[in-house]
Write an enzyme that holds these catalytic residues in place. Structure first.
Site, mmCIF file in Angstrom:
data_model
loop_
_atom_site.group_PDB
_atom_site.id
_atom_site.type_symbol
_atom_site.label_atom_id
_atom_site.label_comp_id
_atom_site.label_asym_id
_atom_site.label_seq_id
_atom_site.Cartn_x
_atom_site.Cartn_y
_atom_site.Cartn_z
ATOM 1 N N TRP A 79 32.992 49.425 49.090
ATOM 2 C CA TRP A 79 33.431 48.526 48.240
ATOM 3 C C TRP A 79 32.653 47.744 47.264
ATOM 4 C CZ3 TRP A 79 33.555 43.222 47.034
ATOM 5 C CH2 TRP A 79 34.788 42.818 46.205
ATOM 6 N N ARG A 106 45.571 35.693 43.416
ATOM 7 C CA ARG A 106 45.133 37.128 42.959
ATOM 8 C C ARG A 106 46.340 37.985 43.032
ATOM 9 N NH1 ARG A 106 41.404 36.464 47.139
ATOM 10 N NH2 ARG A 106 41.937 37.558 48.902
ATOM 11 N N ASP A 107 46.243 39.071 42.567
ATOM 12 C CA ASP A 107 46.952 40.322 42.839
ATOM 13 C C ASP A 107 48.430 40.293 42.138
ATOM 14 O OD1 ASP A 107 44.769 41.077 44.214
ATOM 15 O OD2 ASP A 107 45.670 40.648 46.274
ATOM 16 N N MET A 110 37.811 53.939 47.271
ATOM 17 C CA MET A 110 39.248 53.225 46.499
ATOM 18 C C MET A 110 39.741 52.360 47.746
ATOM 19 S SD MET A 110 42.503 55.648 45.722
ATOM 20 C CE MET A 110 42.720 55.981 47.567
ATOM 21 N N ASN A 111 40.156 51.255 47.038
ATOM 22 C CA ASN A 111 41.096 50.621 47.888
ATOM 23 C C ASN A 111 42.563 50.126 47.314
ATOM 24 O OD1 ASN A 111 39.299 48.392 46.991
ATOM 25 N ND2 ASN A 111 40.598 46.933 47.528
ATOM 26 N N ASP A 112 42.948 49.165 47.206
ATOM 27 C CA ASP A 112 44.456 49.183 46.939
ATOM 28 C C ASP A 112 45.178 50.077 45.662
ATOM 29 O OD1 ASP A 112 43.786 46.924 48.360
ATOM 30 O OD2 ASP A 112 44.103 45.498 46.745
ATOM 31 N N PHE A 164 40.149 42.991 39.871
ATOM 32 C CA PHE A 164 41.002 43.176 41.163
ATOM 33 C C PHE A 164 42.232 43.700 41.007
ATOM 34 C CE2 PHE A 164 38.581 40.333 44.473
ATOM 35 C CZ PHE A 164 37.317 40.925 44.125
ATOM 36 N N SER A 165 43.199 43.628 42.068
ATOM 37 C CA SER A 165 44.284 44.313 41.952
ATOM 38 C C SER A 165 45.593 43.641 40.826
ATOM 39 C CB SER A 165 45.108 44.092 43.574
ATOM 40 O OG SER A 165 44.307 45.205 44.310
#
Ligand code: FRU
Length: 474
Positions: free
Chosen positions: A48, A140-141, A22-24, A80-81
């Protein structure tokens, strides 16, 4: 979580994925009494890769139920985030109360895409018109918010390598108009800018509100590697104007393990509840866990306060729900601390899981040490002459998986000689909050056995007005 899937350093009361990496934290929203948490997830390994949105839900912000992964990669790339909103007024046409997620499709380029859910975030359908925003940089994000002043949606994302936050506006969540940008020359500029958030926060003790722009940065944090910076100013739906000078950098947390912090959408009672990924890209893939890697920070509520220097800062306090974790309370009362070390045994049945409250009147320097039977120790130093609070984890247990893990972190404190520290200790983390929300420090630790003792020592005459320890019940 599943009792069979317990390993030594799996946190007991912090959110972790059942297995995998897990990340963000992503796309968090609150609806009908349920807090939804999605996250950057690798279902196939505990390092990752293969980015997918994992999903957990909670009715109390403490106990998390693992749900099926919510969004898998497709022809446009891995996922992605991003963020989610509750589309109460059906502006998107996906249905009133639909959950709309906007995230980065990471393929050959980074584009922004959309998916919606009509079952309260359990399953998502990708929008047929994806991508909804195209770009030729590393952008991104996405974080989407409803702007009450302009009656429009706003989206913020980063041009990661340019150190820029880009602002967009929309009426229907599908068509976005590019507005202003903020960045160049402001704040910490090393590494990449990632995972922004934008919100209007009340200023404690006043009727005032200010806009806060959160920008996570990696590397370039105050203690090396990943960290969360923020800017305070005004936002008119198009352009963010920072109140402070460009060189003024503000940090949300002074530990080494606080990254990608973003807030829940649609939180109850106007709350601004945030959560971070409790790791650092310097060593996240190498920490000593196996079936899973990484946990989230505890949930925190934020507001602003105005400091004596005229600047506005974020005030962070543990979310009120966390009080429910308090089990048996042990009171150590009041005592004075001089040169001689005073040690107190922590409640033994605690399995290393504690909330500790220490109310300190500091004469100059007070040292606080957590230790265990294996000789592992974490040394904290509260220096009221320099107005600093530090934590040294260099001898805290398993530390040699990365030279970057060997760290002592430092936070500025208020000028007062009086601090009420609240420390949350889980199997592999320590989070310390001061009493009035001025500093937070989040650090991972991997002690060989649980901490059993807390010790105090002072170079002058400090007073512990109150020391209380709760066993965590979860
Ligand atoms: C931040 C980040 C984001 C990206 C995601 C990929 O930690 O690099 O910028 O969307 O992780 O997993």
């Amino acid at each position: 979580f599943d009792a069979k899937n317990v390993e030594k350093f799996r946190p007991a009361y912090h959110h972790t994925p059942l297995y995998g990496w897990m990340n963000d934290p992503n796309g968090m929203f609150y609806k009908d009494g349920v807090w939804h948490l999605y996250y950057q997830f690798n279902p196939y390994a505990s390092v990752w890769g293969n980015m997918t949105w994992g999903h957990s839900s909670s009715t109390d912000l403490i106990h998390w139920k693992a749900e099926a992964p919510a969004i898998y990669g497709d022809g446009l790339g891995t996922i992605f985030s991003g963020s989610s909103v509750v589309d109460k007024d059906n502006t998107s046409g996906f249905g009133s109360g639909a959950i709309v997620a906007i995230y980065t499709s990471a393929g050959m380029t980074q584009q922004q895409s959309m998916a919606y859910s009509t079952d309260n975030g359990m399953t998502f359908t990708k929008y047929s018109g994806n991508p909804i925003i195209m770009s030729d940089q590393e952008c991104r994000d996405d974080k989407v918010i409803w702007n009450e002043q302009t009656n429009k949606w706003n989206l913020v994302m980063v041009a990661a390598l340019e150190h820029q936050v880009l602002f967009y506006s929309s009426d229907d969540l599908k068509h976005w108009t590019k507005e202003g940008a903020f960045g160049h020359g402001y704040g910490a500029q090393d590494g990449v800018w990632e995972c922004p958030d934008l919100m209007q926060l009340p200023v404690r003790g006043t009727g005032e509100k200010k806009w806060v722009l959160i920008v996570n940065i990696n590397p370039g944090g105050p203690n090396g590697g990943s960290a969360t910076q923020y800017f305070v100013g005004d936002f008119d739906g198009k352009q963010f104007v920072c109140d402070s000078k460009p060189e003024c950098t503000k940090w949300m947390d002074y530990g080494k393990d606080h990254y990608a912090a973003v807030s829940w959408s649609n939180s109850p009672n106007g709350r601004h509840t945030v959560m971070a990924w409790m790791s650092n890209w310097q060593y996240a893939n190498a920490v000593p866990t196996k079936q899973f890697r990484s946990a989230n920070s505890l949930p925190r509520d934020i507001e602003l306060f105005k400091n004596v220097d005229g600047e506005y800062y974020i005030s962070t306090t543990p979310s009120p729900e966390l009080v429910a974790l308090r089990g048996k309370e042990v009171k150590y009362g009041q005592f004075s601390v001089h040169k001689k070390i005073i040690s107190k045994k922590l409640p033994l049945n605690a399995d290393g899981l504690y909330e500790i409250l220490a109310d300190i009147n500091n004469s100059n320097i007070t040292n606080i040490m957590l230790s265990n039977a294996d000789g592992d120790r974490v040394l904290m130093t509260y220096n009221s002459a320099k107005h600093t609070f530090g934590m040294d984890r260099r001898r805290s247990g398993l530390v040699d998986f990365s030279s970057d893990f060997l760290a002592a972190t430092v936070a500025p404190t208020s000028a007062s000689k009086h601090q009420t520290l609240r420390m949350f200790i889980d199997r592999s983390s320590i989070e310390i909050f001061d009493g009035d929300g001025r500093f937070v420090m989040t650090n991972l630790v991997f002690p060989r056995s649980p901490f059993t003792t807390i010790s105090f020592q002072s170079n002058g005459r400090s007073k512990i007005n109150n020391l209380k320890v709760w066993n965590i019940k979860y």
